[in-house]
Design a protein around this motif. Structure first.
Motif, PDB file in Angstrom:
ATOM      1  N   GLY A 121       0.842  -1.196   0.000  1.00  0.00           N
ATOM      2  CA  GLY A 121       0.000   0.000   0.000  1.00  0.00           C
ATOM      3  C   GLY A 121       0.872   1.239   0.000  1.00  0.00           C
ATOM      4  O   GLY A 121       1.827   1.335   0.768  1.00  0.00           O
ATOM      5  N   ASN A 122       0.548   2.165  -0.886  1.00  0.00           N
ATOM      6  CA  ASN A 122       1.266   3.439  -0.956  1.00  0.00           C
ATOM      7  C   ASN A 122       0.292   4.524  -0.491  1.00  0.00           C
ATOM      8  O   ASN A 122      -0.626   4.868  -1.214  1.00  0.00           O
ATOM      9  N   TRP A 123       0.511   5.010   0.704  1.00  0.00           N
ATOM     10  CA  TRP A 123      -0.428   6.004   1.254  1.00  0.00           C
ATOM     11  C   TRP A 123      -0.245   7.389   0.650  1.00  0.00           C
ATOM     12  O   TRP A 123      -1.043   8.280   0.903  1.00  0.00           O
ATOM     13  N   LYS A 124       0.838   7.607  -0.076  1.00  0.00           N
ATOM     14  CA  LYS A 124       1.128   8.935  -0.631  1.00  0.00           C
ATOM     15  C   LYS A 124       1.046   9.990   0.484  1.00  0.00           C
ATOM     16  O   LYS A 124       1.406   9.700   1.614  1.00  0.00           O
ATOM     17  N   MET A 125       0.509  11.192   0.178  1.00  0.00           N
ATOM     18  CA  MET A 125       0.478  12.234   1.210  1.00  0.00           C
ATOM     19  C   MET A 125      -0.913  12.278   1.849  1.00  0.00           C
ATOM     20  O   MET A 125      -1.677  13.236   1.677  1.00  0.00           O
ATOM     21  N   GLY A 140      11.266   6.031  -7.706  1.00  0.00           N
ATOM     22  CA  GLY A 140      10.879   6.394  -9.075  1.00  0.00           C
ATOM     23  C   GLY A 140       9.386   6.364  -9.317  1.00  0.00           C
ATOM     24  O   GLY A 140       8.946   6.159 -10.459  1.00  0.00           O
ATOM     25  N   HIS A 141       8.589   6.587  -8.281  1.00  0.00           N
ATOM     26  CA  HIS A 141       7.139   6.653  -8.508  1.00  0.00           C
ATOM     27  C   HIS A 141       6.844   7.743  -9.542  1.00  0.00           C
ATOM     28  O   HIS A 141       7.508   8.777  -9.562  1.00  0.00           O
ATOM     29  N   SER A 142       5.841   7.530 -10.360  1.00  0.00           N
ATOM     30  CA  SER A 142       5.585   8.496 -11.447  1.00  0.00           C
ATOM     31  C   SER A 142       5.267   9.889 -10.904  1.00  0.00           C
ATOM     32  O   SER A 142       5.517  10.885 -11.582  1.00  0.00           O
ATOM     33  N   GLU A 143       4.713   9.975  -9.687  1.00  0.00           N
ATOM     34  CA  GLU A 143       4.456  11.314  -9.128  1.00  0.00           C
ATOM     35  C   GLU A 143       5.766  12.020  -8.788  1.00  0.00           C
ATOM     36  O   GLU A 143       5.868  13.239  -8.890  1.00  0.00           O
ATOM     37  N   ARG A 144       6.787  11.264  -8.395  1.00  0.00           N
ATOM     38  CA  ARG A 144       8.111  11.867  -8.174  1.00  0.00           C
ATOM     39  C   ARG A 144       8.714  12.305  -9.516  1.00  0.00           C
ATOM     40  O   ARG A 144       9.354  13.349  -9.619  1.00  0.00           O
ATOM     41  N   TYR A 158       4.938  -2.122 -12.176  1.00  0.00           N
ATOM     42  CA  TYR A 158       4.479  -1.506 -13.424  1.00  0.00           C
ATOM     43  C   TYR A 158       3.235  -0.689 -13.112  1.00  0.00           C
ATOM     44  O   TYR A 158       2.200  -1.240 -12.716  1.00  0.00           O
ATOM     45  N   GLU A 159       3.377   0.633 -13.269  1.00  0.00           N
ATOM     46  CA  GLU A 159       2.250   1.513 -12.988  1.00  0.00           C
ATOM     47  C   GLU A 159       2.019   2.448 -14.178  1.00  0.00           C
ATOM     48  O   GLU A 159       2.655   3.505 -14.273  1.00  0.00           O
ATOM     49  N   PRO A 160       1.118   2.042 -15.083  1.00  0.00           N
ATOM     50  CA  PRO A 160       0.828   2.952 -16.204  1.00  0.00           C
ATOM     51  C   PRO A 160       0.273   4.259 -15.646  1.00  0.00           C
ATOM     52  O   PRO A 160      -0.665   4.245 -14.848  1.00  0.00           O
ATOM     53  N   ALA A 196      -3.352   5.113 -15.471  1.00  0.00           N
ATOM     54  CA  ALA A 196      -4.237   4.303 -14.619  1.00  0.00           C
ATOM     55  C   ALA A 196      -4.145   4.695 -13.149  1.00  0.00           C
ATOM     56  O   ALA A 196      -4.895   4.193 -12.324  1.00  0.00           O
ATOM     57  N   ILE A 197      -3.215   5.610 -12.823  1.00  0.00           N
ATOM     58  CA  ILE A 197      -3.005   5.951 -11.409  1.00  0.00           C
ATOM     59  C   ILE A 197      -4.027   6.980 -10.953  1.00  0.00           C
ATOM     60  O   ILE A 197      -4.106   8.078 -11.504  1.00  0.00           O
ATOM     61  N   GLY A 198      -4.816   6.604  -9.971  1.00  0.00           N
ATOM     62  CA  GLY A 198      -5.786   7.523  -9.376  1.00  0.00           C
ATOM     63  C   GLY A 198      -6.902   7.948 -10.319  1.00  0.00           C
ATOM     64  O   GLY A 198      -7.655   8.867 -10.035  1.00  0.00           O
ATOM     65  N   THR A 199      -7.026   7.273 -11.452  1.00  0.00           N
ATOM     66  CA  THR A 199      -8.011   7.698 -12.446  1.00  0.00           C
ATOM     67  C   THR A 199      -9.236   6.791 -12.467  1.00  0.00           C
ATOM     68  O   THR A 199     -10.217   7.100 -13.127  1.00  0.00           O
ATOM     69  N   GLY A 230       0.330  -1.709 -10.583  1.00  0.00           N
ATOM     70  CA  GLY A 230      -0.272  -0.614  -9.815  1.00  0.00           C
ATOM     71  C   GLY A 230      -1.034   0.323 -10.726  1.00  0.00           C
ATOM     72  O   GLY A 230      -0.647   0.546 -11.888  1.00  0.00           O
ATOM     73  N   GLY A 231      -2.111   0.888 -10.207  1.00  0.00           N
ATOM     74  CA  GLY A 231      -2.941   1.819 -10.989  1.00  0.00           C
ATOM     75  C   GLY A 231      -4.397   1.433 -10.827  1.00  0.00           C
ATOM     76  O   GLY A 231      -4.872   0.509 -11.483  1.00  0.00           O
ATOM     77  N   SER A 232      -5.074   2.131  -9.887  1.00  0.00           N
ATOM     78  CA  SER A 232      -6.495   1.875  -9.628  1.00  0.00           C
ATOM     79  C   SER A 232      -6.801   0.416  -9.293  1.00  0.00           C
ATOM     80  O   SER A 232      -7.816  -0.127  -9.720  1.00  0.00           O
ATOM     81  N   VAL A 233      -5.919  -0.222  -8.538  1.00  0.00           N
ATOM     82  CA  VAL A 233      -6.224  -1.564  -8.034  1.00  0.00           C
ATOM     83  C   VAL A 233      -7.270  -1.424  -6.925  1.00  0.00           C
ATOM     84  O   VAL A 233      -7.150  -0.568  -6.047  1.00  0.00           O
ATOM     85  N   LYS A 234      -8.317  -2.245  -7.011  1.00  0.00           N
ATOM     86  CA  LYS A 234      -9.437  -2.160  -6.066  1.00  0.00           C
ATOM     87  C   LYS A 234      -9.846  -3.581  -5.670  1.00  0.00           C
ATOM     88  O   LYS A 234      -9.472  -4.548  -6.333  1.00  0.00           O
ATOM     89  N   ALA A 263       0.546  -6.364  -6.128  1.00  0.00           N
ATOM     90  CA  ALA A 263      -0.014  -5.065  -6.484  1.00  0.00           C
ATOM     91  C   ALA A 263       0.570  -3.965  -5.610  1.00  0.00           C
ATOM     92  O   ALA A 263       0.911  -4.195  -4.447  1.00  0.00           O
ATOM     93  N   LEU A 264       0.682  -2.786  -6.217  1.00  0.00           N
ATOM     94  CA  LEU A 264       1.026  -1.573  -5.472  1.00  0.00           C
ATOM     95  C   LEU A 264      -0.245  -0.724  -5.497  1.00  0.00           C
ATOM     96  O   LEU A 264      -0.712  -0.332  -6.565  1.00  0.00           O
ATOM     97  N   VAL A 265      -0.804  -0.502  -4.323  1.00  0.00           N
ATOM     98  CA  VAL A 265      -2.154   0.033  -4.214  1.00  0.00           C
ATOM     99  C   VAL A 265      -2.118   1.415  -3.579  1.00  0.00           C
ATOM    100  O   VAL A 265      -1.603   1.566  -2.465  1.00  0.00           O
ATOM    101  N   GLY A 266      -2.666   2.409  -4.252  1.00  0.00           N
ATOM    102  CA  GLY A 266      -2.712   3.758  -3.687  1.00  0.00           C
ATOM    103  C   GLY A 266      -4.016   3.970  -2.931  1.00  0.00           C
ATOM    104  O   GLY A 266      -4.180   3.520  -1.799  1.00  0.00           O
ATOM    105  N   GLY A 267      -4.978   4.610  -3.579  1.00  0.00           N
ATOM    106  CA  GLY A 267      -6.235   5.015  -2.951  1.00  0.00           C
ATOM    107  C   GLY A 267      -6.901   3.918  -2.120  1.00  0.00           C
ATOM    108  O   GLY A 267      -7.334   4.164  -0.992  1.00  0.00           O
ATOM    109  N   ALA A 268      -6.980   2.714  -2.671  1.00  0.00           N
ATOM    110  CA  ALA A 268      -7.712   1.638  -1.977  1.00  0.00           C
ATOM    111  C   ALA A 268      -6.947   1.094  -0.775  1.00  0.00           C
ATOM    112  O   ALA A 268      -7.483   0.269  -0.032  1.00  0.00           O
TER     113      ALA A 268
HETATM  114  P1  PGA Z   1      -3.886   4.276  -7.179  1.00  0.00           P
HETATM  115  O1  PGA Z   1      -2.316   4.598  -7.024  1.00  0.00           O
HETATM  116  O2  PGA Z   1      -4.102   2.876  -6.686  1.00  0.00           O
HETATM  117  O3  PGA Z   1      -4.577   5.308  -6.328  1.00  0.00           O
HETATM  118  O4  PGA Z   1      -4.228   4.408  -8.628  1.00  0.00           O
HETATM  119  C1  PGA Z   1      -1.340   3.627  -7.266  1.00  0.00           C
HETATM  120  C2  PGA Z   1       0.045   4.210  -7.070  1.00  0.00           C
HETATM  121  O5  PGA Z   1       0.278   5.339  -7.520  1.00  0.00           O
HETATM  122  O6  PGA Z   1       0.944   3.587  -6.452  1.00  0.00           O
END
Ligand code: PGA
Length: 251
Positions: free
Chosen positions: A8-12, A94-98, A166-168, A171-174, A211-215, A231-236
């Motif tokens: 899980g990636n809690w981000k900020m 190397g997260h795409s947001e960085r 692999y995080e297209p 697909a991240i947060g979308t 990773g990318g909108s995994v739910k 999986a690398l999971v952000g929001g969920a």
């Molecule tokens: P997301 O983020 O699950 O919210 O799309 C994934 C990530 O950026 O690691």
């Protein structure tokens, strides 16, 4: 067989009281899980809190970033030895947001990966194409470059391991997840590129996460793909119930 990983990636996100509530609920909820690695990557200031709160549970803790120098006059930065000294086992690199907002390049990714390994922290190296690159049929080219340059000069010792995510970017947060077919195609490519960079044996052992909108409602099908090891999971991952369901994916 590669051991699955759900990270899980809690981000900020999250404030202290939410972090402690999460830890006590989630720690109990997943205490029986044995056959997969579970990682949570909170903001730096909660690392120690989570390590203490989740001690004795199957959860490991990762950072979302680290600097490549071990110490020095680098105001605001956090180093590998610091992370290791409090018990951090993984670090996202190397997260795409960085890459998108903070000037991360393949060259700086490479320095961070090496610094993580030198400090006995497992790097989770993120790669992925933007929508524009996908539409221009450049996906493989982008992935190849990010892996080749990000891992340049790396020789993994038998005790060292890396994880690739692999995080297209599209697909991240979308809410748009790559179809399992699209993800599998890129994961297979990643495995082949890793094999040419690090050799077949290392490539066969490296876990490649999607990773990318995994739910909760798409994890099962993603995990059925041959080259998807987790999986690398952000929001969920911000909700302990939904993250628990993802950890307990059904194959
Ligand atoms: P997301 O983020 O699950 O919210 O799309 C994934 C990530 O950026 O690691």
């Amino acid at each position: 067989m590669r051991r699955p990983v759900i990270a899980g990636n809690w981000k900020m996100h999250m404030e202290l009281d939410e972090v402690t509530n999460y830890a006590s609920r989630f720690g109990k909820a997943i205490s029986d899980v044995k056959d997969r690695d579970i990682i949570i990557c909170p903001p730096f200031i909660y690392l120690r809190t989570l390590i203490e709160a989740l001690q004795g549970t199957p959860v490991s803790i990762g950072a979302q970033m680290m600097y490549w120098e071990d110490k020095g006059a680098y105001t605001g930065e956090i180093s590998g030895p610091m992370l290791r000294s409090i018990g951090v086992e993984y670090v996202i690199i190397g997260h795409s947001e960085r890459r998108q907002f903070f000037g991360e390049t393949d060259a700086t990714v490479n320095r961070r990966v090496k610094a993580a390994l030198r400090n006995h922290i497992n790097p989770i190296l993120c790669v992925g194409e933007t929508l524009k690159q996908r539409e221009a049929s450049e996906t493989f080219e982008v992935i190849d470059r990010q892996l080749t340059q990000g891992l340049e000069g790396l020789e993994l010792k038998p005790t060292e391991s890396i994880i690739v995510a692999y995080e297209p970017v599209w697909a991240i947060g979308t809410g748009k997840t790559a179809t399992p077919g699209i993800a599998q195609e890129v994961h297979e490519r990643i495995r082949n590129v890793l094999s040419s960079i690090l050799g077949a044996k290392a490539s066969g052992e490296i876990r490649v996460l999607y990773g990318g909108s995994v739910k909760p409602d798409n994890i099962d099908e993603l995990m059925r793909q041959k080259d998807i090891d987790g999986a690398l999971v952000g929001g969920a991952s911000l909700d302990p119930d939904s993250f628990e369901r993802i950890v307990r994916y059904k194959e």
